[in-house]
Write a protein that holds these residues in place. Sequence first.
Motif, PDB file in Angstrom:
ATOM      1  N   GLU A 186      -2.971  -5.688  -1.358  1.00  8.82           N
ATOM      2  CA  GLU A 186      -2.020  -4.653  -2.056  1.00  8.82           C
ATOM      3  C   GLU A 186      -1.414  -5.192  -3.216  1.00  8.82           C
ATOM      4  OE1 GLU A 186       1.963  -2.325  -0.777  1.00  8.82           O
ATOM      5  OE2 GLU A 186       0.716  -2.766   0.952  1.00  8.82           O
ATOM      6  N   VAL A 187      -1.673  -4.402  -4.313  1.00 11.20           N
ATOM      7  CA  VAL A 187      -1.082  -4.765  -5.634  1.00 11.20           C
ATOM      8  C   VAL A 187      -0.505  -3.557  -6.265  1.00 11.20           C
ATOM      9  CG1 VAL A 187      -1.690  -5.496  -7.947  1.00 11.20           C
ATOM     10  CG2 VAL A 187      -3.061  -6.604  -5.952  1.00 11.20           C
ATOM     11  N   GLY A 188       0.836  -3.885  -6.512  1.00 15.21           N
ATOM     12  CA  GLY A 188       1.707  -2.793  -6.942  1.00 15.21           C
ATOM     13  C   GLY A 188       1.603  -1.524  -6.165  1.00 15.21           C
ATOM     14  N   GLY A 189       1.661  -1.507  -4.927  1.00 15.16           N
ATOM     15  CA  GLY A 189       1.811  -0.546  -4.074  1.00 15.16           C
ATOM     16  C   GLY A 189       0.291   0.189  -3.728  1.00 15.16           C
ATOM     17  N   LYS A 190      -0.578  -0.303  -4.237  1.00 12.69           N
ATOM     18  CA  LYS A 190      -1.999   0.120  -3.881  1.00 12.69           C
ATOM     19  C   LYS A 190      -2.980  -0.674  -3.620  1.00 12.69           C
ATOM     20  CE  LYS A 190      -2.275   3.100  -8.164  1.00 12.69           C
ATOM     21  NZ  LYS A 190      -2.804   3.335  -9.377  1.00 12.69           N
ATOM     22  N   ILE A 191      -3.831  -0.516  -2.490  1.00 15.72           N
ATOM     23  CA  ILE A 191      -4.679  -1.292  -1.988  1.00 15.72           C
ATOM     24  C   ILE A 191      -5.934  -1.322  -2.784  1.00 15.72           C
ATOM     25  CG2 ILE A 191      -6.030  -1.460   0.144  1.00 15.72           C
ATOM     26  CD1 ILE A 191      -3.949   0.197   1.711  1.00 15.72           C
ATOM     27  N   ILE A 192      -6.316  -2.514  -3.252  1.00 14.06           N
ATOM     28  CA  ILE A 192      -7.440  -2.553  -4.024  1.00 14.06           C
ATOM     29  C   ILE A 192      -8.297  -3.515  -3.293  1.00 14.06           C
ATOM     30  CG2 ILE A 192      -6.076  -2.044  -5.950  1.00 14.06           C
ATOM     31  CD1 ILE A 192      -6.163  -5.194  -6.663  1.00 14.06           C
ATOM     32  N   ALA A 193      -9.617  -3.805  -3.823  1.00 13.40           N
ATOM     33  CA  ALA A 193     -10.642  -4.794  -3.068  1.00 13.40           C
ATOM     34  C   ALA A 193     -10.168  -6.326  -3.521  1.00 13.40           C
ATOM     35  CB  ALA A 193     -12.047  -4.847  -3.761  1.00 13.40           C
ATOM     36  N   GLN A 234     -14.530  -4.922   7.498  1.00  6.39           N
ATOM     37  CA  GLN A 234     -13.286  -4.621   8.087  1.00  6.39           C
ATOM     38  C   GLN A 234     -12.510  -4.484   6.620  1.00  6.39           C
ATOM     39  OE1 GLN A 234     -12.499  -4.065  11.216  1.00  6.39           O
ATOM     40  NE2 GLN A 234     -14.519  -4.152  11.399  1.00  6.39           N
ATOM     41  N   THR A 235     -12.243  -3.248   6.115  1.00  8.19           N
ATOM     42  CA  THR A 235     -11.458  -3.104   5.121  1.00  8.19           C
ATOM     43  C   THR A 235     -10.942  -1.488   5.155  1.00  8.19           C
ATOM     44  OG1 THR A 235     -11.862  -2.605   2.580  1.00  8.19           O
ATOM     45  CG2 THR A 235     -13.827  -2.130   4.143  1.00  8.19           C
ATOM     46  N   LYS A 236      -9.535  -1.529   4.795  1.00  8.30           N
ATOM     47  CA  LYS A 236      -9.219  -0.323   4.565  1.00  8.30           C
ATOM     48  C   LYS A 236      -9.554   0.895   3.278  1.00  8.30           C
ATOM     49  CE  LYS A 236      -4.702  -2.835   5.906  1.00  8.30           C
ATOM     50  NZ  LYS A 236      -3.870  -3.586   5.153  1.00  8.30           N
ATOM     51  N   LEU A 237     -10.346   0.253   2.650  1.00 11.16           N
ATOM     52  CA  LEU A 237     -10.982   0.936   1.343  1.00 11.16           C
ATOM     53  C   LEU A 237     -12.167   1.703   1.903  1.00 11.16           C
ATOM     54  CD1 LEU A 237     -10.313  -1.241  -1.692  1.00 11.16           C
ATOM     55  CD2 LEU A 237      -9.172   0.842  -1.166  1.00 11.16           C
ATOM     56  N   GLY A 238     -12.700   1.214   2.913  1.00  8.93           N
ATOM     57  CA  GLY A 238     -13.914   1.600   3.435  1.00  8.93           C
ATOM     58  C   GLY A 238     -15.072   0.660   2.943  1.00  8.93           C
ATOM     59  N   GLY A 239     -16.106   0.404   3.843  1.00  9.79           N
ATOM     60  CA  GLY A 239     -17.192  -0.454   3.472  1.00  9.79           C
ATOM     61  C   GLY A 239     -17.997   0.322   2.932  1.00  9.79           C
ATOM     62  N   VAL A 240     -19.170  -0.595   2.253  1.00 12.13           N
ATOM     63  CA  VAL A 240     -20.035   0.127   1.454  1.00 12.13           C
ATOM     64  C   VAL A 240     -21.372  -0.458   1.768  1.00 12.13           C
ATOM     65  CG1 VAL A 240     -21.007   0.499  -0.942  1.00 12.13           C
ATOM     66  CG2 VAL A 240     -18.792   0.564  -0.679  1.00 12.13           C
ATOM     67  N   ALA A 241     -22.345  -0.045   1.968  1.00 10.91           N
ATOM     68  CA  ALA A 241     -23.692  -0.685   2.305  1.00 10.91           C
ATOM     69  C   ALA A 241     -24.714  -0.060   1.444  1.00 10.91           C
ATOM     70  CB  ALA A 241     -23.800  -0.384   3.873  1.00 10.91           C
ATOM     71  N   CYS A 242     -25.837  -0.854   1.356  1.00 15.11           N
ATOM     72  CA  CYS A 242     -26.962  -0.400   0.617  1.00 15.11           C
ATOM     73  C   CYS A 242     -28.327  -0.697   1.162  1.00 15.11           C
ATOM     74  CB  CYS A 242     -26.754  -0.771  -1.004  1.00 15.11           C
ATOM     75  SG  CYS A 242     -27.004  -2.477  -1.282  1.00 15.11           S
TER      76      CYS A 242
END
Length: 134
Positions: free
Chosen positions: A51-58, A18-26
């Motif tokens: 959210e850091v400085g208006g940006k969504i980061i992991a 569950q992530t706004k950035l999108g999941g990664v799988a391998c």
Amino acid sequence: MEILDFFAPLKKLAKIPQTKLGGVACFFIKNGAIISSGINHNPSGGPMDQEVGGKIIAHPDVIHAEIAAIQAAKENGVNLTGSTLLLTMSPCLQCAEAIVETHIDQLHYLYDWWDKAALDLLRKNDIKIVKESL
């Protein structure tokens, strides 16, 4: 199974986090079989993004899919040497450094991460890189 056959289930697996950035799988595959797999996740159960400085980061606690799969292989005594790594997204530099240590032969991925330095590092270590399109 052919390499492209693995990407449909890989894309489904990437939707689990569950992530706004999108999941990664391998998947690490060898001799036509999955020998290790991973998804990005927060082991504390906390948020995946912040959210850091208006940006969504992991979130800093997030374990990347590649690291999760490498750790799982080590814990289960699976040798990744000579395998092929399939990723939904090209790796970050930190993950690329860990991937080099696995001695894989190839990396196939679907989507580009913004930093291409990781792919350069893998190529410098004689890992064949293939961007797939489905």
